[in-house]
Structure formats: C-alpha cells, structure tokens
Scaffold this motif. Structure first.
Motif, PDB file in Angstrom:
ATOM      1  N   GLY A   4      18.943 -84.718  45.827  1.00  0.00           N
ATOM      2  CA  GLY A   4      19.739 -83.603  45.335  1.00  0.00           C
ATOM      3  C   GLY A   4      20.944 -83.340  46.215  1.00  0.00           C
ATOM      4  O   GLY A   4      22.050 -83.077  45.715  1.00  0.00           O
ATOM      5  N   SER A   5      20.763 -83.412  47.545  1.00  0.00           N
ATOM      6  CA  SER A   5      21.891 -83.238  48.467  1.00  0.00           C
ATOM      7  C   SER A   5      22.908 -84.354  48.305  1.00  0.00           C
ATOM      8  O   SER A   5      24.124 -84.129  48.383  1.00  0.00           O
ATOM      9  N   LEU A   6      22.426 -85.578  48.087  1.00  0.00           N
ATOM     10  CA  LEU A   6      23.334 -86.703  47.863  1.00  0.00           C
ATOM     11  C   LEU A   6      24.168 -86.508  46.600  1.00  0.00           C
ATOM     12  O   LEU A   6      25.366 -86.821  46.574  1.00  0.00           O
ATOM     13  N   LEU A   7      23.526 -85.988  45.541  1.00  0.00           N
ATOM     14  CA  LEU A   7      24.276 -85.734  44.304  1.00  0.00           C
ATOM     15  C   LEU A   7      25.400 -84.736  44.545  1.00  0.00           C
ATOM     16  O   LEU A   7      26.533 -84.915  44.067  1.00  0.00           O
ATOM     17  N   ALA A   8      25.100 -83.667  45.305  1.00  0.00           N
ATOM     18  CA  ALA A   8      26.127 -82.663  45.596  1.00  0.00           C
ATOM     19  C   ALA A   8      27.218 -83.244  46.497  1.00  0.00           C
ATOM     20  O   ALA A   8      28.416 -83.021  46.257  1.00  0.00           O
ATOM     21  N   ALA A   9      26.809 -84.010  47.514  1.00  0.00           N
ATOM     22  CA  ALA A   9      27.797 -84.592  48.423  1.00  0.00           C
ATOM     23  C   ALA A   9      28.694 -85.585  47.696  1.00  0.00           C
ATOM     24  O   ALA A   9      29.916 -85.624  47.927  1.00  0.00           O
ATOM     25  N   ASP A  10      28.102 -86.385  46.820  1.00  0.00           N
ATOM     26  CA  ASP A  10      28.902 -87.355  46.067  1.00  0.00           C
ATOM     27  C   ASP A  10      29.953 -86.660  45.212  1.00  0.00           C
ATOM     28  O   ASP A  10      31.100 -87.117  45.127  1.00  0.00           O
TER      29      ASP A  10
END
Length: 612
Positions: A4-10
């Motif tokens: 989920g954090s990766l999705l936001a960071a991307d």
C-alpha cells in the motif's frame, strides 16, 4: 515498506515526473534554459525512482504493476528519449520537453482513471491525448520550425482516438444474467415463533444531547434488538411509513435462506411507503449479528435504519453487553451499559461496527479473550492485554473479560464496569432506548457520562493509540481443513476508475475494471469449494462482505493463516493487500458480494454470486 505504501509512493513520484517535464517545457518556452535544465534533471531523477517502485510493485503481484509496465513505462521512456535528444541538440527544446510532460501525465492518468485490467483501448486513448496536446503545443510554440510535424501529430491523435474508441465499443458491456429470486422452504407455519413488527419512518432522535433527523425502525436508533435463543423461529413484519427510497431488512452475517436476504431487485422488491414484507427464518446460528436496510443502504444505514440481532445458546450464563457503535449525522450515539455482577465477574462484550469505516477498540483494566468473530467461535483463544482490536465495517467481535474492564472506541470511552449492580438478571443488556441511570432501574450511567472525580484510577482511560493491532490470523489453536483443491477460483481486483458503460461517465469503485451493474456474475454449483483471491490496488480500505456464506481465511499477502480457523463475513482488504479465502457453496441463490463501505458499494463495488 508495505505494498500500500509503494502504491502511494509510486503515485507521488509519477506526479513529480510530470511536473518536472512540464515545468521544464514552460521554462524553455520562456527562455529560462537553466531552470529548464534543473526541472529536467528533477524529472530524470524521479524517473529512476519510479522504475524502482514499479519493480517492487510487480514483485508484489502483477495486478499492482501491469499497466505501469505495459503502458506507463513505454510512455515515460518515449518522452524521456525525445526530451533528452532535444536538449542535447538544442532544437525544439520547449516542444520536446512538453511532449515528455504530456507522456508522463498520461502515464499517471492511465493508473488513476483505468488501472486494471490493461487495455489496448486505454493505451490508444493515452497516445491520442499525447499527440493532440503535442500538436497544439507545436502550433503555438514551434509552428515556424516544423508545421509538418504539427500536422503529423494531429493525424496520430485522430487515428489513435478512433482506434481506441473502436476497441472500447467492441468490448461493450459485459452481459449480466438477470437477477432472480430463489424461493427456499423456511420454517413451518405453526412452530413456536418470536414475532416482531418494525415500522420504518422519518423521525428525530437524540444523538449526544442534540436532536438530529434520522430514519428509524419504530422511532429509535438503533432499532429494536432482536434477541433469540437457538431453535427459535424469528418472524419480522417490516412496514414502511414514509421512506421514499424503500426499505428492506438484510441480516448481516446471518446465513439465511436466499429469499430472506433482503437485497432489493435480487431477493425481493424494496418495501415502498404503505407496503409490508414478512421475514421468517430459524435461529440456528448462535452469535452476534445485526440487521440493516439494503435499499439505498449507503444513506439508510447512515441515517439509522439498523439494529442488533443476537442469538444466544440455551445454556447462556454471565453478563452479556451489546455494544453497537454508530455515528448518526456526524454525531456519536451515546452508549450506556450495565453490569449485573461485582468486580471479577465474567462479562461478554458483543462489539458491533455498524458504520462504513473501520473502528479501533481497546479493552483496558483487565485481560480479555476474543471468543468469537463474526458469530463464529475461535478455538482456544488465549488471553490478551495491550492490543487494540481493529473491527471492519459490518464486523463483530465477541470479547470475554471481567467486570474490572473498560472499553473505548477510537479514543472515545464507552463502557466501565467498576460498580456492582443489584436487581438485574444474570444475563442483562440495557434496552436500546435507555440513555441514563434514570431510564432503567439498577443501571449505572455510562463511564462517558460520569464525572471524572467518580472514576477510580484503575478505570482511567489508558494510552491505547500506540498499542499494536490484534491479528486474528495468528490467534488461537489451528486445525486442519479438508480442502486440498478448489472447484472454482475467482480473482477480484479492487480499484477506482472511470466507468464509461452507462449513459453518463462516472468515477466509480471498480472490480476487475468494471462497476455495478456491469460486473460479470460469478457462477458456482452447489457443493463446489470456491476460492476467492481479493486484491486491493486502490489507496483506500475495502471491507469485503459476501452474503449468505462465511468464508475461511486461507492467507493474507501470501502468508498462510496459522491461528484458529477464521470464518468471516466481513474483513478489511487494505491498500496493497491480497486475501485468499474459500467457502463451500451450500446455500443456493443469487447473493450480493460487495464492499461494505456502503458509499463504495453504491459507487459500483457490488457484484453477485449465483448458483447454476
């Protein structure tokens, strides 16, 4: 770092890339080449960062990175190549940099507007938009240098738009089988029956000392509690006084026969003003449940059309406290609960989340056990202390503790059991309409209503905001399941995107790229062992709820469940999570299968499971 954090960071990095290239193009057009070079350097650096996030997302699952690899990646590479070449040659820099910005912007929009599944039509729409924007830019900034390039870009835009539209039209709406009512033989007329009559209507109720407008059953929020014992027949006559949008009763988590499930246009017609409908089923599942309207449920439940259903075993003993948590028109409903025994006596807290968002519960002052979740007992639950309970929308936890405990929800103190109460039966709950000690003989006031000076130090609110969250997948004693293979397997990819299949476009919550009513029905046969893989690509929580069945949790994010067999009807699929669950198809009919954040369901995240 979670998926989920990766999705936001991307997403953040993707926006930075687009902003960098567009800023560089604007600076170049204004003759500020140093600023243009600095912005381009920012975009190039961010592109490197996005390459890393995309690789990490693909490793987490192809669902999370498919459109990034197949569409966004080539667009970013093309834009970067054109921009860098123009900067090195110092020719048409402003147009080339803006082209890179348009490509990066399209790469963002592909994910935001239609991330899953990957579609050739979406790719061609993106190319069309980039080409059209570049053609206009060239006419404005570089017409003298190359009018032919402008015309070429325009032709590419038109061709890509026509091709993309053709692919979208050929895809069309997915055919959906018509919803069908499946009558099921219920309890025989004449058996001993507990009868209730509910009238749905508009009213005004008290919410924390404020009068607010509500929709209510029998003029109260929550509605009348349905308390039954295993073996009882429950019969509820529902009447609608003046709710224009219609009402029904859905028995949340209670696996009733299909024709009693209360879903309008699926199992029955909505009950309109002046009409009535009779529900009748056997109380054969002990546990904590609740009921609510399923007609315009996003509004109806929020406005107060819900109540508690508790089925107790015949040998029930001890103090039984029902805790339905709800916000009505933005106000927390007051809570007043009782004890019927002195300190140290066993207490069962039935925690019910009737809202559309997750609530965090904390039991302080005494150890506790999570005895059941969603009406299903857990095997050998060990004692807990210092762990918060995160209960999804629609979910229920039965917590067993002692009369020394206190309860808070999202930081709000709801319950305290520090006072001995006399004159109450062994298993007592405060009536839903009682709000103070004066409303019921022998009842204590809620801890929330007591002056701080009357609270003992042992019952002062604890600092629970930093407590770790209880994980039901690792709690209790495991046992083997007999399922070694599955007859049907379905994957549900949850996302957001533009839904173009209706009369007017809308930004919808989607399943596998489609929104209700265009999500294909999932067909099973009676006796099938069915597996669901539920993937959340979005940046919000989706509490998932299948009607008519409990599902066994197999794994979350690839990690197998290791605790007590966990049978749920409501569970939070958080951003980036992948849940694997299974169930036996043993309750024929057409069943709703949806997100229980009810505004999400209303915005498209609703599909159906049907028996062939």
């Amino acid at each position: 770092m979670t998926t989920g954090s990766l999705l936001a960071a991307d997403l953040v990095v993707a926006v930075l890339i687009a902003a960098g290239w567009l800023g560089a193009g604007a600076a170049a057009a204004a003759g500020r080449r140093p600023i243009a070079l600095g912005s381009a350097a920012l975009a190039l650096t961010a592109t490197t960062g996005r390459a890393l996030t995309i690789v990490a997302l693909v490793r987490a699952g192809w669902w999370f990175g498919a459109e990034k690899v197949l569409i966004a990646g080539p667009l970013l590479a093309a834009g970067m190549a054109v921009a860098v070449a123009a900067l090195l040659r110092r020719r048409a820099e402003s147009v080339a940099l803006m082209f890179a910005g348009y490509a990066a912007t399209a790469a963002v929009l592909v994910t935001v507007l239609h991330g899953y599944p990957v579609s050739a039509g979406v790719a061609l729409f993106a190319v069309s938009g980039i080409a059209a924007a570049t053609a206009v830019t060239w006419r404005v900034l570089g017409a003298r240098s190359s009018p032919r390039a402008s015309r070429t870009a325009g032709a590419v835009a038109v061709a890509a738009l026509v091709a993309g539209t053709g692919l979208a039209a050929s895809a069309g709406a997915t055919p959906v089988s018509p919803h069908r009512h499946v009558p099921v033989a219920g309890p025989a007329v004449g058996e001993p029956t507990k009868r209730f009559t509910f009238e749905a209507g508009r009213t005004t109720v008290d919410a924390g000392g404020r009068k607010v407008r509500a929709w209510a059953f029998n003029g109260q929020v929550p509605g009348p509690e349905i308390a039954a014992t295993v073996g009882d027949i429950i019969e509820v006559t529902l009447r609608n006084r003046d709710i224009d949008r219609g009402v029904t009763l859905h028995w949340h988590g209670y696996d009733v026969p299909n024709d009693q499930d209360g879903v309008p246009d699926v199992t029955q017609a909505a009950v309109l003003p002046g009409q009535q409908f009779v529900y009748r089923f056997r109380a054969d599942q002990a546990g904590t449940y609740w009921y609510h309207t399923h007609s315009a449920s996003d509004v109806g439940v929020r406005m107060g059309l819900y109540g508690v259903l508790v089925v107790r075993p015949r040998a029930a003993t001890g103090v039984d406290v029902v805790v339905p948590v709800h916000r009505l028109s933005g106000h927390d409903l007051p809570a007043a609960f009782v004890t019927a025994a002195g300190p140290g006596a066993p207490v069962r807290l039935r925690l019910i989340n009737t809202d559309s968002i997750t609530h965090r519960y904390a039991v302080t002052g005494a150890p506790f056990r999570v005895a059941a979740i969603d009406g299903m007992d857990l095997r050998d639950p060990p004692p807990l202390a210092g762990e918060a309970l995160s209960i999804p929308a629609g979910g229920r936890y039965d917590v067993v503790t002692t009369a020394a405990a206190a309860l808070s929800v999202d930081g709000r103190r709801l319950w305290s059991a520090e006072t001995t109460v006399s004159g109450m039966p062994p298993s007592a709950t405060l009536p839903a309409d009682a709000r103070s000690a004066d409303a019921h003989p022998g009842a204590t006031r809620s801890a929330e209503a007591q002056p701080d000076a009357t609270r003992s130090a042992a019952t002062q609110p604890a600092a629970t905001d930093r407590w770790p969250v209880f994980d039901p997948l690792t709690y209790g004693t495991p046992s083997r399941t007999s399922w070694s293979q599955f007859d049907r397997s379905f994957t549900l990819v949850l996302d957001r995107g533009v839904d173009l299949r209706g009369l007017l476009p809308r930004y919808a919550h989607t399943v596998n790229g489609a929104a209700d009513p265009d999500i294909p029905v999932q067909f099973v046969r009676r006796g099938d062992i069915v597996k669901f893989t539920i993937v959340n690509r979005s940046l919000v929580v989706h509490p998932w709820h299948l009607h008519g069945h409990h599902v066994l949790v197999l794994a979350r994010n690839g990690q197998a469940a290791t605790g007590s067999p966990l049978w749920l009807d409501s569970f939070d699929v958080r951003p980036g999570e992948v849940w694997e669950v299974a169930f036996e198809a043993d309750n024929p009919g057409m069943w709703a299968n949806h997100c229980h954040n009810l505004p999400h369901a209303d915005a498209g995240m609703m599909l159906h499971l049907a028996y062939e």
